[in-house]
Design a protein around this motif. Sequence first.
Motif, short mmCIF file in Angstrom:
data_model
loop_
_atom_site.label_atom_id
_atom_site.label_comp_id
_atom_site.label_asym_id
_atom_site.label_seq_id
_atom_site.Cartn_x
_atom_site.Cartn_y
_atom_site.Cartn_z
N UNK A 86 44.43 -21.70 81.32
CA UNK A 86 45.49 -20.70 81.51
C UNK A 86 46.83 -21.45 81.46
N UNK A 87 47.67 -21.05 80.51
CA UNK A 87 48.89 -21.82 80.31
C UNK A 87 50.03 -20.94 79.81
N UNK A 88 51.16 -21.04 80.51
CA UNK A 88 52.42 -20.45 80.03
C UNK A 88 52.29 -18.96 79.72
N UNK A 89 51.65 -18.21 80.60
CA UNK A 89 51.50 -16.78 80.37
C UNK A 89 52.84 -16.06 80.57
N UNK A 90 53.04 -15.05 79.76
CA UNK A 90 54.33 -14.35 79.72
C UNK A 90 54.73 -13.76 81.08
N UNK A 91 53.75 -13.22 81.81
CA UNK A 91 54.05 -12.53 83.07
C UNK A 91 54.11 -13.48 84.27
N UNK A 92 53.81 -14.73 84.06
CA UNK A 92 53.88 -15.69 85.18
C UNK A 92 55.27 -16.31 85.19
N UNK A 93 56.11 -15.84 86.09
CA UNK A 93 57.52 -16.22 86.06
C UNK A 93 58.02 -16.89 87.33
#
Length: 404
Positions: A86-93
């Motif tokens: 899991x890497x650099x997901x759009x919703x993880x801010x």
Amino acid sequence: MIFISLLLTSLVLTCAEDNSQGYCIANEQSCATQLEEEEEKFIFYDVNPPEGFNLRRDVYMRFAIMMSEARKQGRRKNWNLVLPPWYNLYHWKTADVSNEPLPWSMFFDVESLKAFAPVVELHELFSKTKRKHFQIDRLYVLQNFPNAFENGVFDDKWEINTHCDYTASFWGYKNVTVKEIVCVKFQGMISKLWEVVMQSSHKYVMFAHGEIPLHDNYGSKSFWECRKSMKFSKKLIETAKKYISENLHCEGDICSTYISVHWRRQDFARARKRDVPSIKGTSTQIDKAIKKHNSDIVDVFIASDAQYSELIQLENQLKNLGYRVHFYSPTENDLQELRDGGIAIVDQIICTHAAYFIGTHESTFTFRIQEDREILGFESSTTFNRLCPDTGRCEKPSKWTIVQ
């Protein structure tokens, strides 16, 4: 018999050659391990970067079922599926949290996944190869056909596309590269990917845009077997159940003390205004649902991506109607330990155990909660409910009920 004896003698002599010549002693453990590793092959995959956590979970299921079904049929037994970090997901801010590739064990019980399909974490594969630099043999970049319903028919098909422009990041690992990139226009069920895989004898094969192939049989028994195997990590379950016990006064799996709501805002409120209610409309619908289901319930748990100001407005409106409103508010330590993905899963687990659930139309976050409620055995009438727009048509949610 003489021929067989000569053949066996030749094999023994070959295996007894010096290791420097590329052979090994057949009865040595090192030889067995080497041969076993040489026989193993691996499929990697990735998903379009903007896609969220819960859509990626569904893409995983497509690949896992493909692998599991092949083994059930006695085929492809030497193939394994590599779990993409899991890497650099759009919703993880969340700020100040290191942006590093995270293993599946952060969020899921990997042993449970392995009980269903031959899966391996990428870091496990790194440790097997014992190489600093890891090279994938061939990367297939999947692309959609321009016209899915050519001549009015949706056919399963694929073909090599000569135009291929692709930049891969490989989950943030700088030591992972690819030897060859091939673009493939693909349409149809995921099991057809085996035809692509069998075009070569490569050991490490990867598919980019793994969201393009479809489930072979969505909602089938195999689908639900795979879905059941996707148990969350022990840490996340313990965190959610502790919150439920302390704040919502329930100790079991099927609670009667609160209702839960997944209130999707942000991009949905902007791009899907016809599908989502206003803040006032949301509080009114929650009130009506409680009165219809069980008027004795006063606790409402809300999972949402809404702005803080919107959450306060909704909370105040529900409080004015006599309800106690609950949100899971992670501490700084929680954010560091569980990450954004873990926090979202805790929200999902709390929603899953509620007496009654109201979701957001066509949200994968809602879909995953509905699936978990089906697995736990909730009545469908308490699960497949949605927030409707203030005015206009309100399409009822699709019911994907469990198949035992």
